[in-house]
Design a protein around this motif. Structure first.
Motif, short mmCIF file in Angstrom:
data_model
loop_
_atom_site.label_atom_id
_atom_site.label_comp_id
_atom_site.label_asym_id
_atom_site.label_seq_id
_atom_site.Cartn_x
_atom_site.Cartn_y
_atom_site.Cartn_z
N LYS A 199 -21.89 14.11 5.67
CA LYS A 199 -22.24 15.39 5.09
C LYS A 199 -23.72 15.60 5.51
CE LYS A 199 -23.43 17.66 0.63
NZ LYS A 199 -23.34 17.45 -0.92
N TRP A 200 -24.49 14.66 5.43
CA TRP A 200 -26.07 14.65 5.79
C TRP A 200 -26.11 15.06 7.02
CZ3 TRP A 200 -27.21 9.59 2.99
CH2 TRP A 200 -27.42 9.84 1.53
N SER A 201 -25.34 14.48 7.93
CA SER A 201 -25.52 14.69 9.56
C SER A 201 -24.97 15.88 10.05
CB SER A 201 -25.02 13.51 10.39
OG SER A 201 -23.67 13.29 10.32
N LYS A 202 -24.19 16.58 9.19
CA LYS A 202 -23.76 18.00 9.36
C LYS A 202 -24.64 19.00 8.92
CE LYS A 202 -18.66 16.97 9.62
NZ LYS A 202 -17.50 16.87 8.73
N TYR A 203 -25.75 18.53 8.27
CA TYR A 203 -26.70 19.36 7.47
C TYR A 203 -25.87 20.22 6.22
CZ TYR A 203 -29.55 17.96 11.45
OH TYR A 203 -29.99 16.98 12.25
N LYS A 238 -33.29 12.99 11.95
CA LYS A 238 -33.38 14.15 13.15
C LYS A 238 -32.43 13.85 13.80
CE LYS A 238 -36.50 14.30 17.30
NZ LYS A 238 -36.93 15.89 17.03
N TYR A 239 -31.43 12.78 13.63
CA TYR A 239 -30.32 12.43 14.70
C TYR A 239 -28.98 12.62 14.19
CZ TYR A 239 -34.71 10.45 16.61
OH TYR A 239 -35.81 10.20 16.97
N GLY A 240 -28.90 14.13 13.55
CA GLY A 240 -27.37 14.44 13.16
C GLY A 240 -26.36 14.07 14.13
N ARG A 241 -26.58 14.98 15.44
CA ARG A 241 -25.56 15.05 16.56
C ARG A 241 -25.12 13.30 16.80
NH1 ARG A 241 -23.22 18.62 19.27
NH2 ARG A 241 -24.66 20.24 18.63
N PRO A 242 -26.18 12.41 17.05
CA PRO A 242 -26.06 11.19 17.53
C PRO A 242 -25.13 10.47 16.22
CG PRO A 242 -28.03 11.59 18.31
CD PRO A 242 -27.50 12.68 17.34
N THR A 243 -25.57 10.90 14.95
CA THR A 243 -24.96 10.24 13.75
C THR A 243 -23.36 10.79 13.88
OG1 THR A 243 -26.86 10.08 12.68
CG2 THR A 243 -24.75 10.09 11.36
N GLN A 244 -23.22 11.82 14.02
CA GLN A 244 -21.39 12.22 14.24
C GLN A 244 -20.75 11.72 15.20
OE1 GLN A 244 -19.62 15.08 12.51
NE2 GLN A 244 -21.02 14.21 10.77
N ILE A 263 -35.27 18.71 0.65
CA ILE A 263 -34.66 19.71 1.71
C ILE A 263 -33.21 19.49 2.25
CG2 ILE A 263 -34.88 20.92 4.09
CD1 ILE A 263 -38.01 20.97 3.10
N PHE A 264 -33.03 18.01 2.39
CA PHE A 264 -31.81 17.60 2.96
C PHE A 264 -30.79 17.94 2.07
CE2 PHE A 264 -33.28 15.72 6.85
CZ PHE A 264 -32.32 15.74 7.48
N LYS A 265 -31.10 18.12 0.56
CA LYS A 265 -30.00 18.33 -0.40
C LYS A 265 -29.86 19.71 -0.79
CE LYS A 265 -31.53 14.48 -3.16
NZ LYS A 265 -32.44 13.82 -4.23
N TYR A 266 -30.87 20.80 -0.44
CA TYR A 266 -30.67 21.92 -0.71
C TYR A 266 -30.87 23.24 0.13
CZ TYR A 266 -30.90 19.63 -5.36
OH TYR A 266 -30.66 18.63 -6.40
#
Length: 399
Positions: free
Chosen positions: A242-246, A201-207, A299-302
């Motif tokens: 990669k994952w945190s940029k979706y 859920k926390y893509g931006r904080p991860t970036q 869903i995070f993969k494809y």
């Protein structure tokens, strides 16, 4: 612990393996168990970094005593207050009453509310340093990765990042503690499922955290779950980036809810046409059988996601409702969505899936097949149209 688990000659792993707990956070399945990692730094001053879940306390205390012997702990570093890492704090405070607890201003209110502890606190701020002797600990705040109080600790002498839940994984540490001692292929799904469901859920904080830590010369990453990274540091950082940029690969996840097989027939038909149109990576899940954590991981993969539901009391099927609530809550970004369904006399699941499509704000495919009772030729034609729309869009995106 008869063998000391050395990370360096002065830093030790004193964590525990949990093969009894079925559900992490009482929700996520743990078919391969989970490790709780805690560390001790032996120097002029002794520091313990994070603790473990209280269910493995007895082993944990044995591990600590096998390293410390007669020495006392001077500091306890709390990177993250979630109870799977803070659950043993009260026991350690009782054993080492003079030990100072190191955290930030957001740590301590939680410490008091969870465990009633409010004495012997040492507050650190962004960039502060704690000198243990040879080892120097530097603290960096990484809020919402994945709680507001989360910080990481960098031991600059050896280039070790104690990263809390970041770069963690499900799965126990079976015989080894380092990434190059373990079968990473065996743990691969547990690494990505951990990210997608716990941190996802926390893509931006991860970036933000990756940017902040990019200047550090990392020789090792010691997370609170999963392997210690020393040979694959670049790989795990690249995955988190990669994952945190979706960012996703060309492929499609089809999830259906079907009581008597009619909606499942539509899912199979859609999948067949996707493959005929050149989409090789197709993953089909039954929402009643597959836990959402595995579906979310896919869903995070494809890039493509196609959801279909039968009717249930004139509305969506409960297991599909659970899944879309989870997806909405996690606010996963940047996918292409198709929806389909079936109904019998009144409404079916499609109207709720259409509302989900509006809420999640993904790009959508126009064709939305909905069969009455069982799918007929015209419904399968619409299934083909949905598959064709999805395949064309994916091919366009991954030229």
């Amino acid at each position: 612990m008869h063998n000391k688990n050395n990370i360096t000659d002065k830093i030790f792993w004193v964590g525990t393996n949990d093969r009894k707990t079925h559900l992490f956070e009482n929700y996520w399945p743990l078919p391969k168990g989970v490790a709780y990692n805690s560390y001790i730094i032996m120097d002029e001053k002794v520091a313990i970094v994070d603790t473990v879940e209280r269910g493995t306390m007895e082993t944990y205390i044995d591990n600590i005593e096998s390293v410390l012997g007669d020495r006392k702990a001077d500091y306890l570093i709390i990177n993250h207050m979630e109870p799977d890492h803070s659950g043993s704090i009260r026991t350690l405070v009782e054993r080492y009453p003079e030990m100072k607890i190191v955290g930030n201003k957001k740590t301590f209110p939680m410490l008091e509310r969870f465990y009633g502890i409010k004495n012997n606190l040492l507050e650190v701020k962004e960039g502060d340093q704690l000198d243990l002797g040879l080892h120097k600990l530097n603290f960096y705040m990484v809020p919402m990765l994945h709680w507001p109080e989360t910080m990481v600790t960098f031991e600059s002498n050896n280039g070790i990042l104690f990263s809390g839940d970041a770069f963690g994984a499900f799965g126990t540490l079976d015989g080894g503690i380092f990434d190059d001692e373990l079968d990473l292929e065996y743990l691969e799904e547990e690494i990505s499922r951990y990210y997608s469901n716990i941190v996802g859920k926390y893509g931006r904080p991860t970036q933000n955290a990756l940017a902040k830590l990019s200047g550090l010369d990392l020789k090792m990453i010691c997370a609170t779950h999963g392997p210690i990274w020393r040979s694959h540091i670049d790989d795990i950082i690249a995955k988190y980036d990669k994952w945190s940029k979706y960012q996703t690969d060309e492929g499609c996840v089809i999830v259906y809810a079907s009581m008597y097989g009619n909606t499942e027939k539509m899912a199979d038909n859609i999948a067949r046409h996707l493959v005929k149109k050149g989409i090789k990576k197709v993953r089909i899940h039954d929402s009643s059988k597959t836990h959402p954590s595995y579906i979310i991981n896919d869903i995070f993969k494809y890039r493509g996601v196609i959801l279909g539901s039968c009717a249930y009391n004139g509305d969506i099927f409960p297991s599909m409702e659970t899944l879309i609530n989870e997806l909405e809550h996690m606010a996963i970004k940047d996918h292409v969505l198709g929806v389909f369904g079936s109904k019998s006399w009144g409404g079916g699941g499609l109207k709720r899936l259409n509302k989900f499509a509006e809420a999640i704000k993904w790009e959508t495919i126009e064709a939305t097949p909905e069969a009455l009772c069982a799918p007929h030729a015209e419904d399968f034609d619409q299934c083909e149209a949905l598959a064709e729309g999805m395949a064309n869009r994916l091919k366009d995106l991954y030229k």
